[in-house]
Structure formats: structure tokens, C-alpha cells
Design an enzyme around this catalytic site. Structure first.
Site, short mmCIF file in Angstrom:
data_model
loop_
_atom_site.label_atom_id
_atom_site.label_comp_id
_atom_site.label_asym_id
_atom_site.label_seq_id
_atom_site.Cartn_x
_atom_site.Cartn_y
_atom_site.Cartn_z
N GLY A 8 -49.02 -6.14 7.37
CA GLY A 8 -48.07 -6.73 8.32
C GLY A 8 -48.59 -6.68 9.75
CB SER A 41 -55.20 -8.91 8.13
OG SER A 41 -54.29 -9.13 7.09
CB SER A 42 -53.66 -14.09 7.35
OG SER A 42 -52.36 -13.73 7.64
CD GLU A 67 -51.60 -17.82 8.32
OE1 GLU A 67 -52.16 -17.67 9.42
OE2 GLU A 67 -51.01 -16.91 7.73
CG ASP A 90 -48.11 -13.36 12.51
OD1 ASP A 90 -47.27 -12.73 13.17
OD2 ASP A 90 -48.09 -13.41 11.27
C1 GLA Z 1 -44.35 -12.46 9.55
C2 GLA Z 1 -44.50 -13.91 9.96
C3 GLA Z 1 -44.18 -14.06 11.46
C4 GLA Z 1 -42.82 -13.45 11.79
C5 GLA Z 1 -42.74 -12.03 11.26
C6 GLA Z 1 -41.39 -11.41 11.45
O1 GLA Z 1 -45.32 -11.67 10.18
O2 GLA Z 1 -45.81 -14.35 9.72
O3 GLA Z 1 -44.24 -15.42 11.80
O4 GLA Z 1 -41.80 -14.27 11.29
O5 GLA Z 1 -43.06 -11.98 9.88
O6 GLA Z 1 -41.08 -11.24 12.80
#
Ligand code: GLA
Length: 386
Positions: free
Chosen positions: A122, A125-126, A158, A170
Site C-alpha cells: 500500500g 510500488s506500482s 494504469e 499515487d
Molecule cells: C489506493 C488507490 C489510491 C487511493 C487509495 C486510498 O492506494 O490506488 O488511488 O484511492 O487507495 O486513499
């Protein structure tokens, strides 16, 4: 690291060339979870850990990607339509193809990917891979991209090429963060504000729970859909374009129109979390650690009770982190369903905090936690020797 990457590149690609090096960080989110796809605000920082990319030109039209983590190579012919099958390489290839589409020529490349991030924890990494590969491709293809353009291109790649419904959080965090700053990103207007972090007495720690929920996309998509249903009801009653535009008071007032309690709680998380983000940004700016801790605890409770993205392991870890020396607050960081937690701790307590959590979590669950200092590093860049 530099020499190690160069040696590895030369060995893998049987080349004497000097590769270019790029670094693309992972991210943590101070607060503002599940708001990016609801038009709300998020407040991420870049980690010091991330993906290193050693990249070089090829004399042909092949894209060759090697992952040190998997010890696997994948080759694509850039003149042909990309293969349809799924795989780790799609993150890198999608970004390179998206940049190539904007270039005037086809250009073969070797890309060696080396991650210092725990995969699937979480911590993005991607996006770290896609943004780093986009940067490398843009460099070789002379395509000029701002960090916003890079983030948008990577999000699209993505979403469409990999098929993951990730939001703005991200790629923007990875591409646009600045050292010593948190990025306050408004996901409806894509307005960015770099908030200087002034927390003389406190610091952040990310703890990887060591648990991964496979098929996280299914519950993620479900939350996404529930938020959309809530918006469909609310936009008929209130002047709201996004769920995050609704105030907590208005939501309470029209509660009976939503009917479904689960959908109401999802919406409640979004509208209360949105309010917390702006308040947290002010806490970072003015060094209000205790107020920030209160907001983080409220965020975690909301993610657990209203958005329901916690797990028994995360809750176990949260209570052990909360009880560890120096800890002010702990919350889920990222999507939830496993992955990582974020704590705000007293500055100088990092070692004692990690030692205690390591010991107690291992004893309680048999799982091995991982620790990272979350220190507001900078977004992706080309590494030059000075
Ligand atoms: C993942 C998703 C993000 C965001 C978070 C939660 O990391 O890739 O876009 O929605 O969950 O905040």
C-alpha cells in the site's frame, strides 16, 4: 547503489554501456484516504524508498524490461501491438508506450527495475514503477513532460493498460512531491499546494503489516461503486458535483434519502475525511502535532467503522503501535485491506518504537513487520552524480 545498478545492468543486458539512472519514490498519505476518486483532497509525502531504474538505449525497436525482484525479463517489439496478457511488466511497458505515443520516433530501450519498497504494502510500488519508467522514456525520447502531465499519463496507463482503477493520489504523489513538503492535492481541480512540513517535535513511521489481501481490486471497486451510488442520490438534492463537496451537516440532513446504511456510512467517511485534510495540512505547517494526532485517530476510526477497510491484523497492529513508546496516533495508510499503517511519534523515539512494535507484533501474530521512516522526500527524478 549506483555502482551496483550499473554492474547489474551490464550483466543483465550484456552491455558495456553506462546506463542512465532514475529514482521514483513510494508514497505515504498523511490523511485523506479514499478521497481521490471522490473529488476530495489528499495529503501525501514521498518516501525515501522506491524504485531505481537503470535505463539505456538499444539499437533496435525492442523494449526489454528486467525486474531484479522477480529475476525475470520481458521483451516487447515496439512496432507491434502490445500483447494482451496480464503481468508485472504491464506497469513499465504501459508508461513507456504512453510516452512513445507522444514522440516522433520509435526507440528501443533496456529498463532494469530495482525496488527498495515492500511490494503490495500500500505504498504505491506500482505508481513508483510507472512514473519512473515514464521519466526514463521521456528522457530518451526527448519528450518534455511536467510532473502533472507525467502523473496524468501514468494514471491513464494504469487505468487502461494495466486495468487497475487507481486514482490521482499515487501518481501525483510519486511524480510531484517536493522534499520537506507534503502535497495538498485537490483531486477535483487537480490544484497542488506544497505544504512545508514543520514538525520539530514529531515524525512519521510507516509499518508494513506483512499481510496482503489478494484481489484487493474487488473490495476497492465495491467502495468506488458505493460512493458513486451515494453521489447519484445526493446530486439531485444538493449542489454537489463530487461526494467530497457535500458537508457533514448536509449529509445528515438528507440521510433518509440514501436509505441504505452501508452507502450512508461510506459517504459519511468521505465527507468527514475531507474536512480533516485541510485541518491536517495546517497542523503540518504550524507544528501542531497533538491536533494532527487527533485528526489521524479520527481518520482511522472512520476507515474502520464507516468505510470498513480495516482487517483483524491491521487492528491488532494498530493497538500495538498505539501502545508503543512515543506514539501519538496511528492510522491506515493507503487503500487498507492489509498493507501498511502510519504512526505519528515523538521525534527521537523511532528506534524504541520500532523495536517494541517488532517484538510485540511478531509475538502476537507470527508475522514480520517492516519499518520505514516517512520523511517527506522528493518526487521522481533523474539521478545525476552531484
Ligand atoms: C489506493 C488507490 C489510491 C487511493 C487509495 C486510498 O492506494 O490506488 O488511488 O484511492 O487507495 O486513499
Amino acid at each position: 547503489m549506483r555502482q551496483h545498478l550499473v554492474d547489474r545492468y551490464r550483466k543483465v543486458f550484456v552491455s558495456q554501456d553506462e546506463p542512465e539512472l532514475f529514482f521514483s519514490p513510494g508514497r505515504f498519505n498523511v490523511i485523506g484516504e479514499h478521497l481521490d476518486y471522490n473529488g476530495g483532497q489528499v495529503l501525501p509525502g514521498a518516501l525515501e524508498a522506491g524504485t531505481w531504474i537503470a535505463a539505456g538505449l538499444r539499437p533496435d525497436e525492442q523494449l526489454v524490461i528486467y525486474s531484479t525482484y522477480l529475476n525475470e525479463t520481458r521483451q516487447l517489439d515496439l512496432r507491434l501491438p502490445p500483447p494482451a496478457e496480464a503481468g508485472w511488466w504491464r506497469y513499465a511497458a504501459g508508461a513507456v508506450l504512453a510516452v512513445s505515443n507522444r514522440a516522433e520516433r520509435l526507440q528501443g530501450m533496456n529498463l532494469l527495475l530495482h525496488s527498495t519498497l515492500p511490494v503490495g504494502a500500500g505504498l504505491s510500488s506500482s505508481a513508483s514503477v510507472t512514473v519512473g519508467c515514464a521519466l526514463a522514456a521521456a528522457h530518451f525520447l526527448d519528450v518534455r513532460l511536467t510532473c502533472t502531465e507525467t502523473a496524468l499519463l501514468c494514471k491513464k496507463s494504469e487505468n487502461e493498460f494495466v486495468g487497475v482503477p487507481c486514482g490521482y493520489l499515487d501518481p501525483f504523489a510519486v511524480a510531484c512531491c517536493r522534499k520537506g513538503h507534503a502535497l495538498l492535492l485537490d483531486c477535483s481541480l487537480l490544484h497542488q499546494e506544497h505544504i512545508p512540513v514543520h514538525l520539530p517535535d514529531h515524525e512519521f513511521v510507516v509499518v508494513d503489516s506483512g499481510t496482503r489481501r489478494h484481489l484487493i481490486e474487488a473490495p476497492f471497486r465495491q467502495r468506488f461503486d458505493e460512493c458513486r451510488w451515494a453521489l447519484q442520490v445526493l446530486e439531485r438534492l444538493l449542489p454537489a458535483q463530487h461526494l467530497a463537496d457535500v458537508s457533514p451537516q448536509d449529509l445528515r440532513r438528507v440521510r433518509h434519502w440514501i436509505g441504505d446504511d452501508v452507502v450512508y456510512r461510506r459517504a459519511r467517511h468521505v465527507v468527514t475525511e475531507q474536512w480533516r485534510v485541510a485541518a491536517a495540512a495546517e497542523c503540518l505547517r504550524y507544528g501542531k502535532g497533538h491536533e494532527l494526532a487527533r485528526l489521524m485517530r479520527a481518520s482511522h476510526a472512520s476507515l474502520r467503522d464507516c468505510f470498513e477497510v480495516s482487517t483483524p491484523e491491521l487492528e491488532r497492529l494498530a493497538s500495538l503501535m498505539q501502545a508503543a513508546p512515543g506514539c501519538l496516533a496511528t492510522r491506515i495508510s493507503g487503500a487498507g485491506f492489509g498493507g501498511s499503517m502510519l504512526s505519528l511519534i515523538e521525534r527521537g523515539m523511532y528506534e524504541a518504537f520500532c523495536e517494541t512494535v517488532h517484538h510485540s507484533y511478531r509475538q502476537a501474530t507470527g508475522l514480520e513487520p517492516g519499518f520505514l521512516r516517512a520523511s517527506f522526500g522528493c518526487g521522481a527524478y533523474r539521478y545525476t552524480n552531484g
